[in-house]
Design an enzyme around this catalytic site. Structure first.
Site, PDB file in Angstrom:
ATOM      1  N   GLY B 238      43.653  41.566  51.540  1.00 45.15           N
ATOM      2  CA  GLY B 238      42.418  41.891  52.250  1.00 45.15           C
ATOM      3  C   GLY B 238      41.404  40.773  52.115  1.00 45.15           C
ATOM      4  O   GLY B 238      40.728  40.414  53.047  1.00 45.15           O
ATOM      5  N   PHE B 239      41.317  40.205  50.903  1.00 45.10           N
ATOM      6  CA  PHE B 239      40.367  39.121  50.617  1.00 45.10           C
ATOM      7  C   PHE B 239      38.955  39.490  51.032  1.00 45.10           C
ATOM      8  O   PHE B 239      38.175  38.650  51.469  1.00 45.10           O
ATOM      9  CB  PHE B 239      40.813  37.812  51.282  1.00 45.10           C
ATOM     10  CG  PHE B 239      42.227  37.432  50.959  1.00 45.10           C
ATOM     11  CD1 PHE B 239      42.610  37.247  49.640  1.00 45.10           C
ATOM     12  CD2 PHE B 239      43.176  37.287  51.953  1.00 45.10           C
ATOM     13  CE1 PHE B 239      43.932  36.908  49.321  1.00 45.10           C
ATOM     14  CE2 PHE B 239      44.487  36.959  51.644  1.00 45.10           C
ATOM     15  CZ  PHE B 239      44.864  36.766  50.327  1.00 45.10           C
ATOM     16  N   ILE B 466      45.982  45.920  46.375  1.00 47.26           N
ATOM     17  CA  ILE B 466      46.006  45.092  47.585  1.00 47.26           C
ATOM     18  C   ILE B 466      46.881  43.854  47.353  1.00 47.26           C
ATOM     19  O   ILE B 466      46.649  42.790  47.921  1.00 47.26           O
ATOM     20  CB  ILE B 466      44.575  44.704  48.019  1.00 47.26           C
ATOM     21  CG1 ILE B 466      43.828  43.995  46.880  1.00 47.26           C
ATOM     22  CG2 ILE B 466      43.801  45.943  48.447  1.00 47.26           C
ATOM     23  CD1 ILE B 466      42.450  43.456  47.318  1.00 47.26           C
ATOM     24  N   GLY B 467      47.873  44.054  46.504  1.00 44.67           N
ATOM     25  CA  GLY B 467      48.729  42.941  46.125  1.00 44.67           C
ATOM     26  C   GLY B 467      48.359  42.387  44.774  1.00 44.67           C
ATOM     27  O   GLY B 467      48.992  41.478  44.249  1.00 44.67           O
ATOM     28  N   ARG B 585      40.006  39.661  28.734  1.00 48.99           N
ATOM     29  CA  ARG B 585      41.388  40.049  28.442  1.00 48.99           C
ATOM     30  C   ARG B 585      42.238  39.963  29.709  1.00 48.99           C
ATOM     31  O   ARG B 585      41.831  40.451  30.764  1.00 48.99           O
ATOM     32  CB  ARG B 585      41.394  41.479  27.914  1.00 48.99           C
ATOM     33  CG  ARG B 585      42.726  42.152  27.984  1.00 48.99           C
ATOM     34  CD  ARG B 585      43.477  42.245  26.664  1.00 48.99           C
ATOM     35  NE  ARG B 585      42.660  42.698  25.579  1.00 48.99           N
ATOM     36  CZ  ARG B 585      42.709  42.166  24.337  1.00 48.99           C
ATOM     37  NH1 ARG B 585      43.526  41.162  24.086  1.00 48.99           N
ATOM     38  NH2 ARG B 585      41.929  42.645  23.387  1.00 48.99           N
ATOM     39  N   ILE B 586      43.374  39.345  29.585  1.00 54.44           N
ATOM     40  CA  ILE B 586      44.324  39.310  30.696  1.00 54.44           C
ATOM     41  C   ILE B 586      45.304  40.463  30.484  1.00 54.44           C
ATOM     42  O   ILE B 586      46.074  40.488  29.532  1.00 54.44           O
ATOM     43  CB  ILE B 586      45.060  37.949  30.726  1.00 54.44           C
ATOM     44  CG1 ILE B 586      44.047  36.817  30.945  1.00 54.44           C
ATOM     45  CG2 ILE B 586      46.131  37.953  31.812  1.00 54.44           C
ATOM     46  CD1 ILE B 586      43.172  36.951  32.182  1.00 54.44           C
ATOM     47  N   ASN B 588      47.789  41.563  32.419  1.00 54.87           N
ATOM     48  CA  ASN B 588      49.195  41.282  32.724  1.00 54.87           C
ATOM     49  C   ASN B 588      49.308  39.833  33.183  1.00 54.87           C
ATOM     50  O   ASN B 588      48.868  39.490  34.285  1.00 54.87           O
ATOM     51  CB  ASN B 588      49.681  42.245  33.823  1.00 54.87           C
ATOM     52  CG  ASN B 588      51.151  42.035  34.168  1.00 54.87           C
ATOM     53  OD1 ASN B 588      51.645  40.903  34.188  1.00 54.87           O
ATOM     54  ND2 ASN B 588      51.849  43.116  34.437  1.00 54.87           N
ATOM     55  N   THR B 591      50.895  39.206  36.843  1.00 48.56           N
ATOM     56  CA  THR B 591      50.091  39.481  38.036  1.00 48.56           C
ATOM     57  C   THR B 591      48.801  38.657  38.001  1.00 48.56           C
ATOM     58  O   THR B 591      48.284  38.270  39.047  1.00 48.56           O
ATOM     59  CB  THR B 591      49.766  40.985  38.133  1.00 48.56           C
ATOM     60  OG1 THR B 591      49.183  41.413  36.909  1.00 48.56           O
ATOM     61  CG2 THR B 591      51.015  41.793  38.402  1.00 48.56           C
ATOM     62  N   GLU B 662      38.793  36.569  42.024  1.00 47.21           N
ATOM     63  CA  GLU B 662      38.022  35.658  42.860  1.00 47.21           C
ATOM     64  C   GLU B 662      37.693  34.323  42.210  1.00 47.21           C
ATOM     65  O   GLU B 662      37.500  33.319  42.894  1.00 47.21           O
ATOM     66  CB  GLU B 662      36.740  36.379  43.320  1.00 47.21           C
ATOM     67  CG  GLU B 662      37.095  37.463  44.323  1.00 47.21           C
ATOM     68  CD  GLU B 662      36.022  38.513  44.520  1.00 47.21           C
ATOM     69  OE1 GLU B 662      35.265  38.363  45.468  1.00 47.21           O
ATOM     70  OE2 GLU B 662      35.964  39.481  43.738  1.00 47.21           O
TER      71      GLU B 662
END
Ligand SMILES: Cc1cc2nc3c(=O)[nH]c(=O)nc-3n(C[C@H](O)[C@H](O)[C@H](O)COP(=O)(O)OP(=O)(O)OC[C@H]3O[C@@H](n4cnc5c(N)ncnc54)[C@H](O)[C@@H]3O)c2cc1C
Lengths: 333, 699
Positions: B238-239, B466-467, B585-586, B588, B591, B662
């Site tokens: 979608g961005f 959305i991906g 924190r990441i 995952n 992704t 983003e």
């Protein structure tokens, strides 16, 4: 999309017969025509599928040249060993075009007949003399970065987009055509037209004329040939400009040279003036640049809301000089 | 300060739960929603940029076999609310931009619908239009706020005085082009009204948020929330362009109401996405920077000119990152708008930060060169201790660490600062750097439900994937919050049947939904302990009161680029592009990496390729398809790396996440521009950078 009839005739003769009526078009790989059907750019009454009718073979000719059937795909032609050895410029041009998927579908007959990528031609809501004669040219005074600097007219400043065609023009290929009145052979350099006051016609082919094969004449010099395509994005983009060149240099002297330019005109632009200037002369960057200047003497860049295409003149010069320089180096070390 | 969850499932690079279905093609997207005998909708669009529709002849269209209905501005139902003029579909004969929808056709097949749409004859009273953005227009105006609610202008100290007395200054105008979001999946809807005519509507829609979308649709159509269900299990990107419903959703609902009980499908064509689905305004950025001999800024200013549609104001907050990025005693940021007869611009990946981190980050590179200071070092020297705008301490700020680690990984040390002096074969070679930033946001409205079902935990929330990976990452958060293995958690998202969730926008999705899930999990454990009974459930919303207000929360990053320019042709290639991010924190890494490298690629694309060409004569974008609107392709991307610091931020939320969707696009184009300058000595200040700008200066 306007509804149309679809025909799959039994042989080429029948194909030509049914396609004689105005409103009939041939379907090759469909990678250009089908887009145009969806966009409303092409509004045929009858689509005649010729993919399985023409030859899909590349054969040696008696004089030492090659003959590629119209149904040979761009991928197949680019991969053919004889093409790669004898006409590297053609293999390179093919591989510089589109993408793997498209090249697997696009045909030898269809590729040179693909139509301009001018955005106004492709947008049926804007005037375009090529699409609708007499409505005017939206590109003039519009976005012109991809448009012509040579041979354009007040009616049309579109460029021909094919890479393959630029190589074929340099190689003096010939087009085998079957039409309602029989067979004829058209020199490739005479296949495409300049726009003049009738840009609706891209080529000299008449209604119902079918390309059956492309002939490549014997040209030993073409073993040292190259295609240089210049584009903003590294792949999947049409040429801003391109150069197809065949060069035979001995002891620093140009014996033979064939040059065609892409992205500069309504047709693949055979650079005969540059060739003349170079033949028998020194193979030096200065001579290459002078030849380019000769060829571009009549160049008429277009202003445009996107900055125009004046950059194409120095870009062609630089690309031509670089291509000939590299071909010289390949021969003379 | 929140109690940070202990990461067990979080931090694992689990494969996407929806991956197999997507690869096999069995994941259902909005347009593919199974429906019996669906009808197809096609749109009729205005071919003038301003004027009034005086007549519409639908006879030829209606005569076509298979046409079910034609609806026009003269025959359409009246909507309950036309407050949002962008969504007031078919409510007026006035044409405000070229491509505006003036009618629609319903037919048995999409081919028939499109042909019939072509046959609809529209007559206009055409008026002159105005679609040209220029900084010297005399009708630029000052919007009240810039998106989503920032001050339009800010000023501190005296920039002019600082510029007049500084050791070094940079004073240039930079510009970014118009960009279209262009998600791979077009905006598409399958709409179905209940046959009973009792006003129940289901929308299978490609949206970044089912609940926000429903709220808008209900308002426009005048329906209670419980009469509308929005479903969006899978969304092909979608961005930002699917962050708010565009007119296509309203049109799909209106079309379907003509045929109650029959599903209606409407997908925008790629060309239509260039006029109906939002885009990013072009920006003109006048940037001023002043510094002392050591490179310490005494002033930084950005005066932005950009556009909005006359239909609906959208003021991109381009100047906002300049308010907080670097320390400086004098500072000014302003926004001025030209209101044009153009389609409505809106959110696109990192609105504000994306264009706003172009001009200033190139200006800093220019300053670094003028002062003979390394551009990495220059940025480090201007690190502010607290947020310059609010005076608040940072929740965490590791820009310097990102710059240092990036420089290390990229091999920046020992870089020859001189431009245009490196040649490798036929290539001119250069490197560039820029900073990245994105605010950490959390939305107010999200609720999660946790239910113990047959030995597993079901987590329901109307979140969107959305991906980005929500199907996979939300279970990781839930597992840690419940202290169970991730396989014991099933997540259900993308449907208004589930509790309310905020939009997947502003990189706030996981921050918000994750917070709701953690709240629900904690409440669930509080109520039922670790041994719940089958059917035990708990529904809890994000605790907005617990949201920290005392810190300035941002993610930071640094991007490094190697550019090569063909010495013959000026063609620009980017073989290396490396980013280091401090983004909390990441959850995952698998992704997350895809978000970072995707956004960095989009930044590369913005630097070199993307450019919506508006023809001011017609008022529309003429390169409106993906053959002509170039985005970077695989061959343009070389060694692309995203790294991140292990950052622990106890202020942002219980997961410690900052949002990552983003930040990767911010600063990327500046890093490319700076590298191209370093390669060639040509400073290009207008995007995209193409070979024509370099040609005159090539050897
Ligand atoms: C996104 C995209 C990118 C592309 N990039 C490039 C590129 O970089 N460089 C490049 O060169 N090309 C590029 N192409 C164009 C592609 O090469 C052409 O579409 C293709 O070569 C056309 O061949 P086809 O067989 O599919 O032709 P079709 O689409 O089938 O036909 C094209 C035209 O030729 C006519 N025709 C077909 N066969 C015959 C025949 N035997 N006799 C007479 N008339 C015939 C048709 O009636 C039609 O008018 C691109 C295309 C796309 C869609």
């Amino acid at each position: 999309m306007k509804p149309f009839d679809y025909a799959r005739p039994g042989d080429v003769a029948e194909a030509v017969r049914v396609a004689t009526l105005p409103g009939a078009v041939f379907l090759g790989g469909g990678t250009n025509l089908v887009d145009h059907l969806k966009l409303g750019v092409a509004r045929p009454d009858l689509v005649v599928d010729v993919r399985t009718l023409t030859s899909r073979e590349v054969t040696d000719t008696e004089d030492g040249g090659l003959r590629a059937g119209a149904a040979v795909t761009n991928s197949e032609l680019a991969a053919d060993r004889r093409v790669r050895e004898r006409y590297p410029v053609l293999a390179q041009a093919l591989l510089a075009g589109a993408t793997g998927q498209l090249r697997n579908t696009a045909t030898t007959g269809g590729n040179p007949l693909q139509r301009t990528r001018c955005v106004y031609f492709q947008d049926v809501t804007t005037p375009c003399n090529k699409r609708e004669p007499g409505t005017g040219c939206s590109a003039i005074g519009g976005t012109t970065r991809n448009h012509a600097v040579l041979g354009a007219s007040q009616a049309c400043i579109a460029t021909h987009p094919s890479d393959m065609a630029v190589a074929l023009a340099a190689l003096d290929a010939c087009v085998q055509v079957l039409g309602p009145t029989g067979e004829r052979t058209v020199p490739f350099t005479e296949l495409h037209r300049l726009p003049g006051d009738d840009p609706s016609r891209d080529t000299v082919l008449e209604q119902g004329e079918l390309i059956t094969a492309m002939g490549l004449p014997p040209l030993p010099a073409a073993r040292t040939s190259a295609y240089r395509k210049v584009r903003d994005r590294a792949s999947y983009a049409f040429a801003l400009v391109s150069v197809a060149a065949v060069l035979d240099v001995r002891d620093g002297v140009v014996q033979d040279v064939r040059i065609a330019l892409g992205g500069v005109a309504h047709k693949p632009w055979r650079a005969t003036r540059a060739e003349q200037a170079l033949r028998g002369g020194p193979a030096t960057p200065d001579a290459f640049a002078a030849a380019a200047a000769e060829e571009l003497a009549d160049a008429r860049p277009q202003p445009g809301i996107d900055g125009g295409n004046g950059f194409k003149v120095p870009l062609v010069t630089r690309t031509l000089v670089a291509t000939l320089r590299d071909l010289t180096a390949a021969q003379e070390g | 300060m929140t109690e940070l969850l202990e990461p067990r499932a979080m931090g694992q690079g689990l494969v996407r739960r929806d991956g197999v279905a997507k690869v096999r093609g069995t994941a259902t997207y909005a347009f593919e929603t199974p429906a019996e005998r669906p009808a197809h909708c096609a749109l009729v669009q205005a071919t003038v940029a301003r004027g009034r529709v005086t007549a519409i002849d639908t006879a030829a269209a209606e005569a076509l076999d298979g046409v079910l209905a034609v609806v026009t501005v003269f025959t359409a139902e009246r909507l309950a609310s036309v407050e949002d003029a962008e969504l007031a579909a078919l409510q007026t004969a006035e044409v405000a931009f070229r491509g505006q929808v003036v009618g629609l056709v319903l037919a048995e097949t999409s081919e028939t619908a499109r042909e019939a749409a072509d046959l609809v004859e529209v007559t206009y009273d055409e008026q002159p239009h105005d679609s040209e953005l220029r900084a010297d227009r005399d009708d630029l105006y000052t919007p009240e706020k810039v998106n989503p609610g920032f001050e339009t202008d800010t000023a501190e100290g005296d920039v002019a005085a600082a510029m007049a007395t500084a050791h070094a200054t940079v004073d240039h105008t930079y510009s970014t082009a118009t960009y279209h979001n262009n998600p791979l999946e077009p905006h598409a809807t399958t709409a179905l009204w209940d046959p009973a005519g009792d006003g129940f509507l289901t929308l299978w829609d490609s949206t970044q948020g089912v609940h926000p979308s429903r709220a808008t649709v209900c308002q426009v159509l005048g329906l209670p929330q419980d009469h509308v269900q929005v479903v969006a299990p899978h969304v092909g990107g979608g961005f930002g362009s699917k962050g708010t419903p565009h007119v296509n959703v309203v049109l799909a609902a209106m079309a379907a109401r003509v045929l109650p009980g029959r599903a209606v499908k409407l997908a925008l064509t790629r060309q239509q996405m260039f006029s109906l689905a939002g885009y990013r305004t072009p920006t003109i950025q006048h940037v001023q920077v002043a510094a002392d001999a050591e490179g310490r800024l005494s002033a930084i200013a950005i005066d932005v000119v950009e556009q909005t549609s006359k239909v609906k104001e959208f003021a991109e907050q381009t100047g906002v990152p300049t308010r907080m990025m670097y320390a400086s005693p004098n500072r000014r940021t302003t926004h001025r708008l030209a209101a044009l007869d153009l389609p409505v611009n809106s959110w696109m990946r990192a609105p504000g930060e994306c264009p706003g981190m172009f001009g200033p980050e190139v200006a800093l590179d220019e300053l670094a060169h003028d002062l003979g200071i390394d551009p990495v070092e220059l940025r480090i020297r201007n690190e502010p201790e607290v947020d310059p705008e609010t005076g608040k301490p940072w929740s965490s700020r590791h820009l310097v660490e990102c710059l240092r680690e990036g420089a290390e990984r990229f091999g920046w040390t020992g870089r020859d600062p001189r431009p245009g002096v490196r040649r490798e074969g036929g290539w001119l070679v250069g490197t560039g750097v820029a900073s990245s930033v994105y605010p950490t946001m959390r939305m107010a409205d999200s609720t999660a439900l946790i239910r113990f079902e047959a030995g597993r935990y079901a987590v329901e929330i109307g979140a969107a994937d959305i991906g980005t990976g929500t199907w996979t990452t939300l279970p990781q958060i839930a597992a840690d919050a419940l202290d169970v293995p991730v396989d014991d958690v099933e997540v259900r998202i993308g449907d208004t049947r589930y509790p309310i969730a905020s939009v997947a926008g502003g990189s706030s999705g996981l921050n918000t939904w994750g917070s709701a899930v953690v709240e629900a999990a904690r409440a669930f454990r509080g109520e039922y302990g670790t041994d719940p009974a089958d059917g035990d459930e708990m529904e809890t919303g994000v605790d907005q009161a617990a949201q920290d207000e005392d810190h300035a929360a941002y993610a930071f990053g640094a991007q490094f680029v190697e550019a090569r320019v063909d010495a013959d042709t000026g063609e620009i290639r980017v073989p290396r592009h490396l980013g280091v991010f401090a983004a909390g924190r990441i959850v995952n890494p698998r992704t997350a990496r895809s978000q970072f490298v995707g956004a960095m690629t989009m930044g590369l694309s913005m630097a070199l390729h993307e450019n919506s060409l508006l023809d001011p004569r017609s008022g529309h974008v003429v390169n409106h398809d993906l053959a002509e609107y170039h985005i970077s392709v695989n061959a343009d991307v070389g060694d692309l790396q995203a790294h991140w610091l292990d950052e622990h931020d106890p202020w942002v939320n219980a997961m410690g996440t900052k949002g990552i969707g983003e930040i990767g696009i911010t600063g990327a184009a500046a890093a490319v521009a700076n590298a191209v300058w370093h390669a060639t000595g040509v400073r290009v200040r207008d995007l995209p950078i193409t070979l024509d700008a370099l040609l005159p200066s090539l050897p």
